[in-house]
Design an enzyme around this catalytic site. Structure first.
Site, PDB file in Angstrom:
ATOM      1  N   ASN A 101      -2.938  -7.592   1.712  1.00  0.00           N
ATOM      2  CA  ASN A 101      -3.460  -6.229   1.666  1.00  0.00           C
ATOM      3  C   ASN A 101      -4.349  -5.980   2.885  1.00  0.00           C
ATOM      4  O   ASN A 101      -5.008  -6.881   3.395  1.00  0.00           O
ATOM      5  CB  ASN A 101      -4.170  -5.916   0.347  1.00  0.00           C
ATOM      6  CG  ASN A 101      -5.242  -6.909  -0.058  1.00  0.00           C
ATOM      7  OD1 ASN A 101      -5.208  -8.073   0.308  1.00  0.00           O
ATOM      8  ND2 ASN A 101      -6.206  -6.444  -0.829  1.00  0.00           N
ATOM      9  N   ALA A 116     -11.446   1.932   5.854  1.00  0.00           N
ATOM     10  CA  ALA A 116     -12.655   2.674   5.485  1.00  0.00           C
ATOM     11  C   ALA A 116     -12.290   3.995   4.807  1.00  0.00           C
ATOM     12  O   ALA A 116     -13.036   4.487   3.962  1.00  0.00           O
ATOM     13  CB  ALA A 116     -13.510   2.919   6.722  1.00  0.00           C
ATOM     14  N   CYS A 169       0.845  -3.174  -8.544  1.00  0.00           N
ATOM     15  CA  CYS A 169       0.490  -1.810  -8.939  1.00  0.00           C
ATOM     16  C   CYS A 169       1.774  -0.987  -9.128  1.00  0.00           C
ATOM     17  O   CYS A 169       2.872  -1.419  -8.752  1.00  0.00           O
ATOM     18  CB  CYS A 169      -0.410  -1.174  -7.884  1.00  0.00           C
ATOM     19  SG  CYS A 169       0.442  -0.691  -6.374  1.00  0.00           S
ATOM     20  N   GLU A 207       2.248  -6.365  -1.107  1.00  0.00           N
ATOM     21  CA  GLU A 207       3.699  -6.268  -1.293  1.00  0.00           C
ATOM     22  C   GLU A 207       4.298  -5.331  -0.244  1.00  0.00           C
ATOM     23  O   GLU A 207       5.381  -5.601   0.305  1.00  0.00           O
ATOM     24  CB  GLU A 207       4.022  -5.725  -2.689  1.00  0.00           C
ATOM     25  CG  GLU A 207       3.551  -6.613  -3.836  1.00  0.00           C
ATOM     26  CD  GLU A 207       2.141  -6.307  -4.313  1.00  0.00           C
ATOM     27  OE1 GLU A 207       1.292  -5.901  -3.487  1.00  0.00           O
ATOM     28  OE2 GLU A 207       1.895  -6.476  -5.509  1.00  0.00           O
ATOM     29  N   GLU A 238      -7.046  -3.179   3.912  1.00  0.00           N
ATOM     30  CA  GLU A 238      -7.817  -2.004   3.482  1.00  0.00           C
ATOM     31  C   GLU A 238      -8.309  -1.206   4.679  1.00  0.00           C
ATOM     32  O   GLU A 238      -8.153  -1.617   5.841  1.00  0.00           O
ATOM     33  CB  GLU A 238      -8.963  -2.477   2.578  1.00  0.00           C
ATOM     34  CG  GLU A 238      -8.418  -3.135   1.309  1.00  0.00           C
ATOM     35  CD  GLU A 238      -9.458  -3.538   0.299  1.00  0.00           C
ATOM     36  OE1 GLU A 238     -10.669  -3.511   0.612  1.00  0.00           O
ATOM     37  OE2 GLU A 238      -9.053  -3.883  -0.831  1.00  0.00           O
ATOM     38  N   CYS A 283       3.784  -0.404  -5.985  1.00  0.00           N
ATOM     39  CA  CYS A 283       4.493  -1.595  -5.477  1.00  0.00           C
ATOM     40  C   CYS A 283       5.672  -1.961  -6.364  1.00  0.00           C
ATOM     41  O   CYS A 283       6.660  -2.516  -5.869  1.00  0.00           O
ATOM     42  CB  CYS A 283       3.519  -2.754  -5.306  1.00  0.00           C
ATOM     43  SG  CYS A 283       2.492  -2.507  -3.832  1.00  0.00           S
TER      44      CYS A 283
END
Ligand code: THU
Length: 135
Positions: free
Chosen positions: A41, A45, A89, A54, A43, A92
């Site tokens: 993953n 801001a 999730c 995934e 991320e 995904c």
């Protein structure tokens, strides 16, 4: 399951960029060409534009010309301590479906080992997918 796949997912998790959630995830795909593609993953801001592990692994697979997920291993948790299973999730699950076949195996790992292996239709029943749109 090929132990290389779990190792690739763990290595990807180790490089997760998860500074906002502290939730590090790694995914590794075994594709139809026998190669392994991994992702973590990433991320941002601007929270909503972060990528799931995934999605990163699928992007690497597609970039290399592969199109079928034979197996995918997923591991993740807070600060890399995956004591509970990190289930994919909803988004995904849909991403995996796009490149899944009936025999696709989705392996969910915790730090303690294999939690469970799922078929795509178990994680996304009554799905909308390529069968509905593609020619
Ligand atoms: N995450 C994934 O990478 N894959 C999933 O299927 C579940 C969630 C990431 C997104 C975000 O960076 C962090 O985990 C917390 O939601």
């Amino acid at each position: 399951m090929n132990s290389e796949l779990l190792e690739a997912a763990k290595q990807a998790m180790a490089n997760a960029y998860a500074r906002y959630s502290g939730f590090h995830v790694g995914a590794a795909i075994l594709a139809e060409n026998g190669k392994i593609y991994s992702g973590c993953n990433v991320e941002n801001a601007a929270y909503p534009i972060g990528n799931c592990a995934e999605a990163s692994a699928i992007a690497a697979m597609v970039r290399d010309g592969a199109r079928e997920i034979r197996e995918i291993a997923i591991i993740g948790g807070k600060q890399g301590r995956a004591s509970a299973a990190c289930m994919p999730c909803g988004g995904c699950r849909q991403r995996i479906l796009e490149f899944a076949v009936d025999s696709t195996q989705i392996h969910i790992f915790t730090a303690a080992g294999l939690h469970r292996t799922y078929a795509c239709k178990e994680l996304l029943p009554d799905s909308f997918g390529p069968k509905d749109v593609a020619g």
